[in-house]
Scaffold this motif. Structure first.
Motif, PDB file in Angstrom:
ATOM      1  N   GLU A 179      42.200  44.052  39.998  1.00 40.75           N
ATOM      2  CA  GLU A 179      42.466  42.840  40.335  1.00 40.75           C
ATOM      3  C   GLU A 179      41.446  41.986  40.560  1.00 40.75           C
ATOM      4  O   GLU A 179      41.196  40.463  40.265  1.00 40.75           O
ATOM      5  CB  GLU A 179      43.798  42.706  40.969  1.00 40.75           C
ATOM      6  CG  GLU A 179      44.793  43.330  40.423  1.00 40.75           C
ATOM      7  CD  GLU A 179      46.054  43.516  41.580  1.00 40.75           C
ATOM      8  OE1 GLU A 179      45.819  43.016  42.600  1.00 40.75           O
ATOM      9  OE2 GLU A 179      47.202  43.846  41.075  1.00 40.75           O
ATOM     10  N   THR A 239      38.906  41.259  37.777  1.00 38.56           N
ATOM     11  CA  THR A 239      39.463  40.134  36.811  1.00 38.56           C
ATOM     12  C   THR A 239      39.398  38.750  37.446  1.00 38.56           C
ATOM     13  O   THR A 239      38.946  37.940  36.619  1.00 38.56           O
ATOM     14  CB  THR A 239      40.841  40.576  36.508  1.00 38.56           C
ATOM     15  OG1 THR A 239      40.897  41.902  36.002  1.00 38.56           O
ATOM     16  CG2 THR A 239      41.506  39.290  35.610  1.00 38.56           C
ATOM     17  N   GLU A 240      39.796  38.631  38.777  1.00 41.06           N
ATOM     18  CA  GLU A 240      39.379  37.307  39.441  1.00 41.06           C
ATOM     19  C   GLU A 240      37.987  36.802  39.495  1.00 41.06           C
ATOM     20  O   GLU A 240      37.923  35.781  39.254  1.00 41.06           O
ATOM     21  CB  GLU A 240      40.264  37.280  40.707  1.00 41.06           C
ATOM     22  CG  GLU A 240      41.519  37.528  40.804  1.00 41.06           C
ATOM     23  CD  GLU A 240      42.445  36.396  40.237  1.00 41.06           C
ATOM     24  OE1 GLU A 240      41.863  35.321  40.317  1.00 41.06           O
ATOM     25  OE2 GLU A 240      43.531  36.541  39.653  1.00 41.06           O
ATOM     26  N   GLU A 241      37.240  37.832  39.769  1.00 41.53           N
ATOM     27  CA  GLU A 241      35.605  37.548  39.709  1.00 41.53           C
ATOM     28  C   GLU A 241      34.926  37.160  38.320  1.00 41.53           C
ATOM     29  O   GLU A 241      34.388  36.132  38.309  1.00 41.53           O
ATOM     30  CB  GLU A 241      34.815  38.804  40.265  1.00 41.53           C
ATOM     31  CG  GLU A 241      33.309  38.525  40.256  1.00 41.53           C
ATOM     32  CD  GLU A 241      32.662  39.822  40.688  1.00 41.53           C
ATOM     33  OE1 GLU A 241      31.529  39.931  40.584  1.00 41.53           O
ATOM     34  OE2 GLU A 241      33.401  40.758  41.212  1.00 41.53           O
ATOM     35  N   ALA A 242      35.520  37.876  37.388  1.00 41.27           N
ATOM     36  CA  ALA A 242      35.114  37.409  35.955  1.00 41.27           C
ATOM     37  C   ALA A 242      35.687  35.875  35.649  1.00 41.27           C
ATOM     38  O   ALA A 242      34.836  34.963  35.044  1.00 41.27           O
ATOM     39  CB  ALA A 242      35.754  38.450  34.893  1.00 41.27           C
ATOM     40  N   LYS A 243      36.952  35.540  35.916  1.00 42.85           N
ATOM     41  CA  LYS A 243      37.558  34.418  35.742  1.00 42.85           C
ATOM     42  C   LYS A 243      36.531  33.066  36.659  1.00 42.85           C
ATOM     43  O   LYS A 243      36.401  32.112  36.148  1.00 42.85           O
ATOM     44  CB  LYS A 243      38.817  34.206  36.219  1.00 42.85           C
ATOM     45  CG  LYS A 243      39.723  34.819  35.060  1.00 42.85           C
ATOM     46  CD  LYS A 243      41.179  34.731  35.711  1.00 42.85           C
ATOM     47  CE  LYS A 243      42.139  35.687  34.797  1.00 42.85           C
ATOM     48  NZ  LYS A 243      43.523  35.404  35.376  1.00 42.85           N
ATOM     49  N   ALA A 244      36.195  33.570  37.817  1.00 40.23           N
ATOM     50  CA  ALA A 244      35.549  32.618  38.556  1.00 40.23           C
ATOM     51  C   ALA A 244      34.124  32.393  38.186  1.00 40.23           C
ATOM     52  O   ALA A 244      33.601  31.366  38.071  1.00 40.23           O
ATOM     53  CB  ALA A 244      35.319  33.236  40.118  1.00 40.23           C
ATOM     54  N   LYS A 245      33.550  33.392  37.609  1.00 39.38           N
ATOM     55  CA  LYS A 245      32.077  33.545  36.934  1.00 39.38           C
ATOM     56  C   LYS A 245      31.884  32.343  35.852  1.00 39.38           C
ATOM     57  O   LYS A 245      31.304  31.751  35.464  1.00 39.38           O
ATOM     58  CB  LYS A 245      31.186  34.808  36.797  1.00 39.38           C
ATOM     59  CG  LYS A 245      31.297  35.402  38.088  1.00 39.38           C
ATOM     60  CD  LYS A 245      30.442  36.632  37.939  1.00 39.38           C
ATOM     61  CE  LYS A 245      29.835  37.124  39.325  1.00 39.38           C
ATOM     62  NZ  LYS A 245      29.096  36.428  40.003  1.00 39.38           N
ATOM     63  N   MET A 246      33.270  32.795  34.923  1.00 39.57           N
ATOM     64  CA  MET A 246      33.297  31.843  33.648  1.00 39.57           C
ATOM     65  C   MET A 246      33.543  30.502  34.053  1.00 39.57           C
ATOM     66  O   MET A 246      32.954  29.561  33.180  1.00 39.57           O
ATOM     67  CB  MET A 246      34.497  32.488  32.884  1.00 39.57           C
ATOM     68  CG  MET A 246      34.140  33.853  32.094  1.00 39.57           C
ATOM     69  SD  MET A 246      32.938  33.606  30.929  1.00 39.57           S
ATOM     70  CE  MET A 246      33.632  32.467  29.731  1.00 39.57           C
ATOM     71  N   ALA A 247      34.256  30.269  35.102  1.00 42.10           N
ATOM     72  CA  ALA A 247      34.529  28.705  35.545  1.00 42.10           C
ATOM     73  C   ALA A 247      33.071  28.200  35.929  1.00 42.10           C
ATOM     74  O   ALA A 247      32.916  26.743  35.931  1.00 42.10           O
ATOM     75  CB  ALA A 247      35.549  28.816  36.716  1.00 42.10           C
ATOM     76  N   LYS A 271      28.062  33.255  32.367  1.00 40.23           N
ATOM     77  CA  LYS A 271      28.742  34.370  31.441  1.00 40.23           C
ATOM     78  C   LYS A 271      28.251  35.715  31.826  1.00 40.23           C
ATOM     79  O   LYS A 271      28.845  36.625  31.346  1.00 40.23           O
ATOM     80  CB  LYS A 271      28.426  33.967  30.055  1.00 40.23           C
ATOM     81  CG  LYS A 271      28.880  34.799  29.046  1.00 40.23           C
ATOM     82  CD  LYS A 271      28.366  33.912  27.408  1.00 40.23           C
ATOM     83  CE  LYS A 271      29.255  34.683  26.351  1.00 40.23           C
ATOM     84  NZ  LYS A 271      28.790  34.026  25.228  1.00 40.23           N
ATOM     85  N   ALA A 300      30.292  37.130  34.413  1.00 39.46           N
ATOM     86  CA  ALA A 300      31.469  37.532  34.090  1.00 39.46           C
ATOM     87  C   ALA A 300      31.635  38.820  33.246  1.00 39.46           C
ATOM     88  O   ALA A 300      32.283  39.666  33.449  1.00 39.46           O
ATOM     89  CB  ALA A 300      32.109  36.455  33.410  1.00 39.46           C
TER      90      ALA A 300
END
Length: 247
Positions: free
Chosen positions: A67, A70-78, A82, A85
């Motif tokens: 979990e 997953t949140e870290e990948a979303k934050a880096k994409m934001a 890339k 993420a």
């Protein structure tokens, strides 16, 4: 980084399920009797269940890490990172693969526990059945068919003896019972004498009464005349009167 939530010291201090089983088997090899075997089986089951609990804790820790990644990948994409993420997703895939391994390990451990408990139950059932067989064999040896036959013969003999005793006690104690036939013969003789006496009395009575016969008195008056009688009837009437007068 400790990905599995356990330190090396803790891992080294706690033996694995396989080592616990092996040590239990070695320690039980020198022991004799069913008590040691049951103890080793129980200890092995406890060890397996502890291993299952440890795998579940690891599974919960990995779920939290997945979990977070997953949140870290979303934050880096934001943040348009890339590469970061992508690295977070790779780590997530590693944790997911580990989760699959843990699931398989848990299934194996659960299967071992179930089989071990079933085997222990079967062993206890076998021991109980074997004990029952030995008990029946002991009873059969103690009793024996010959002893049963002898017992039945003795019971029959005692019952026959009891019948004889009962019959003996039921016999009459009348001292004249043995002379009953003689008494009956004497009684028949007395009856015959009474009958003969009665028969002798009847002719004597007849002879005594033979000289005296009660007859009706001769009428002293003339017989009544018959109206409208014929001459023949009148002659017969006169003849009857003459006969009566002569008596």
């Amino acid at each position: 980084m400790n990905w599995f939530g356990r330190s090396k010291k803790e891992t080294a201090a706690k033996p694995s399920a396989v080592s616990a089983t092996s040590s239990g088997g070695r320690s039980g090899g020198g022991a004799s009797g069913g008590g040691a075997s049951r103890t080793n089986t129980a200890n092995t089951v406890v060890s397996l269940r502890e291993s299952i609990a440890t795998q579940e804790k690891r599974e919960q820790h990995l779920e939290k890490k997945i979990e977070q990644l997953t949140e870290e990948a979303k934050a880096k994409m934001a943040k348009k990172d890339k590469k970061g993420a992508l690295f977070a997703l790779k780590r997530k895939k590693l944790y997911e693969a580990e989760m699959d391994k843990i699931s398989n390990i848990k299934m194996t451990l659960e299967t071992q526990v179930m089989n071990l408990e079933s085997a222990a139950q079967n062993a206890e059932t076998f021991k109980a059945m074997n004990a029952g067989k030995d008990a029946m064999k002991t009873i059969r040896v103690d009793v024996g068919i010959d002893k049963v036959d002898d017992l039945m013969d003795e019971i029959k003999e005692e019952m026959d003896m009891a019948d004889e005793i009962s019959n003996a006690l039921a016999q009459p104690v009348d001292p004249l019972l043995a002379d009953e036939d003689d008494l009956l013969a004497e009684l028949n003789a007395l009856e015959a004498e009474d009958v003969e006496a009665e028969l002798l009395k009847e002719p004597a009575k007849v002879a005594a009464n033979a000289g005296h016969i009660d007859l009706p008195d001769v009428p002293s008056t003339e017989l009544p005349s018959i109206k409208n009688a014929t001459k023949e009837e009148e002659d017969e009437l006169k003849q009857l009167e003459a006969e009566l007068a002569g008596l």
